[in-house]
Design a protein around this motif. Structure first.
Motif, PDB file in Angstrom:
ATOM      1  N   ARG A   1      58.358   5.548 -28.829  1.00 31.77           N
ATOM      2  CA  ARG A   1      57.313   5.663 -27.806  1.00 31.77           C
ATOM      3  C   ARG A   1      55.917   5.614 -28.441  1.00 31.77           C
ATOM      4  O   ARG A   1      54.991   5.037 -27.882  1.00 31.77           O
ATOM      5  CB  ARG A   1      57.494   6.971 -27.019  1.00 31.77           C
ATOM      6  CG  ARG A   1      56.585   7.092 -25.827  1.00 31.77           C
ATOM      7  CD  ARG A   1      56.885   8.373 -25.042  1.00 31.77           C
ATOM      8  NE  ARG A   1      56.151   8.384 -23.795  1.00 31.77           N
ATOM      9  CZ  ARG A   1      54.873   8.722 -23.688  1.00 31.77           C
ATOM     10  NH1 ARG A   1      54.190   9.109 -24.737  1.00 31.77           N
ATOM     11  NH2 ARG A   1      54.275   8.685 -22.505  1.00 31.77           N
TER      12      ARG A   1
ATOM     13  N   HIS B   1      55.773   1.490 -23.286  1.00 33.28           N
ATOM     14  CA  HIS B   1      56.237   2.441 -24.296  1.00 33.28           C
ATOM     15  C   HIS B   1      57.264   3.410 -23.710  1.00 33.28           C
ATOM     16  O   HIS B   1      58.221   3.788 -24.385  1.00 33.28           O
ATOM     17  CB  HIS B   1      55.058   3.178 -24.930  1.00 33.28           C
ATOM     18  CG  HIS B   1      54.205   3.951 -23.965  1.00 33.28           C
ATOM     19  ND1 HIS B   1      53.684   3.412 -22.800  1.00 33.28           N
ATOM     20  CD2 HIS B   1      53.788   5.233 -23.988  1.00 33.28           C
ATOM     21  CE1 HIS B   1      52.987   4.321 -22.166  1.00 33.28           C
ATOM     22  NE2 HIS B   1      53.033   5.443 -22.863  1.00 33.28           N
ATOM     23  N   ASP B   2      57.088   3.802 -22.441  1.00 28.64           N
ATOM     24  CA  ASP B   2      58.067   4.655 -21.768  1.00 28.64           C
ATOM     25  C   ASP B   2      59.366   3.895 -21.515  1.00 28.64           C
ATOM     26  O   ASP B   2      60.460   4.438 -21.704  1.00 28.64           O
ATOM     27  CB  ASP B   2      57.521   5.160 -20.427  1.00 28.64           C
ATOM     28  CG  ASP B   2      56.403   6.169 -20.583  1.00 28.64           C
ATOM     29  OD1 ASP B   2      56.579   7.131 -21.358  1.00 28.64           O
ATOM     30  OD2 ASP B   2      55.367   5.997 -19.932  1.00 28.64           O
TER      31      ASP B   2
ATOM     32  N   ALA C   1      61.321   3.582 -24.756  1.00 25.43           N
ATOM     33  CA  ALA C   1      61.884   4.852 -25.237  1.00 25.43           C
ATOM     34  C   ALA C   1      62.779   5.532 -24.211  1.00 25.43           C
ATOM     35  O   ALA C   1      63.408   6.540 -24.520  1.00 25.43           O
ATOM     36  CB  ALA C   1      60.747   5.798 -25.635  1.00 25.43           C
TER      37      ALA C   1
END
Length: 169
Positions: free
Chosen positions: A113, A148-149, A152
């Motif tokens: 992340r 990024h979320d 991850a």
């Protein structure tokens, strides 16, 4: 699937964090990291002229930027993996949790992340646009997740706050 840990405000049905809170958290974290970044620039010997708005280029700047990126990644990774929130996120009342079970992301998810926006920013010429796309994707995702979320497997939620009702009268 493990049960969400309510100590971290990650309970089933936790409301998604509003984008404005996420922005506040990002600004606070950036303010926290700007001081150490200037120290790193100074220690490495990079000439920064704030009045002229200029910064020296070259090998020393490259080393300083690499150290600053490592600091940012470490800050994000350690605090998200240990507490589910950076200092800025905690102050803004939000927490990062796994999208699948509401638990605090483990080290590898926290690292991924943190690396996605840093990697996007490292692309010459278009890095800023890519970072904007990483975070901006949250505007179009129904769960308000940036790239990024998504990478991850995390979401950002409001911290559950247990408050007693005020006394009547």
């Amino acid at each position: 699937m493990t049960a969400p840990d309510p100590r971290f405000g990650a309970v089933p049905g936790s409301p998604l964090a509003p984008l404005w809170r996420r922005l506040v958290a990002q600004v606070l974290d950036s303010l926290i990291l700007v001081g150490p970044a200037f120290v790193i620039l100074t220690v490495v010997g990079v000439d920064v002229d704030l009045e002229a708005g200029e910064i020296e280029s070259g090998d020393r700047l490259l080393v300083a930027v690499a150290v600053i990126v490592a600091l940012v990644v470490a800050y994000q990774t350690v605090l998200i993996a240990r507490r589910g929130a950076t200092i800025g996120k905690a102050a803004a009342g939000v927490r990062v949790v796994r999208a699948d079970d509401g638990s605090i992301p483990v080290w590898d998810r926290s690292l991924l992340r943190a690396l996605v926006p840093q990697g996007a920013g490292a692309v010459p010429v278009i890095g800023l646009a890519l970072v904007s796309a990483v975070y901006g994707a949250a505007l179009f995702d129904r769960h308000r997740r940036g790239i990024h979320d998504l990478a991850a497997g995390t979401i950002v939620v409001r911290i559950a706050v247990d408050r007693e009702d005020p006394p009547a009268g």
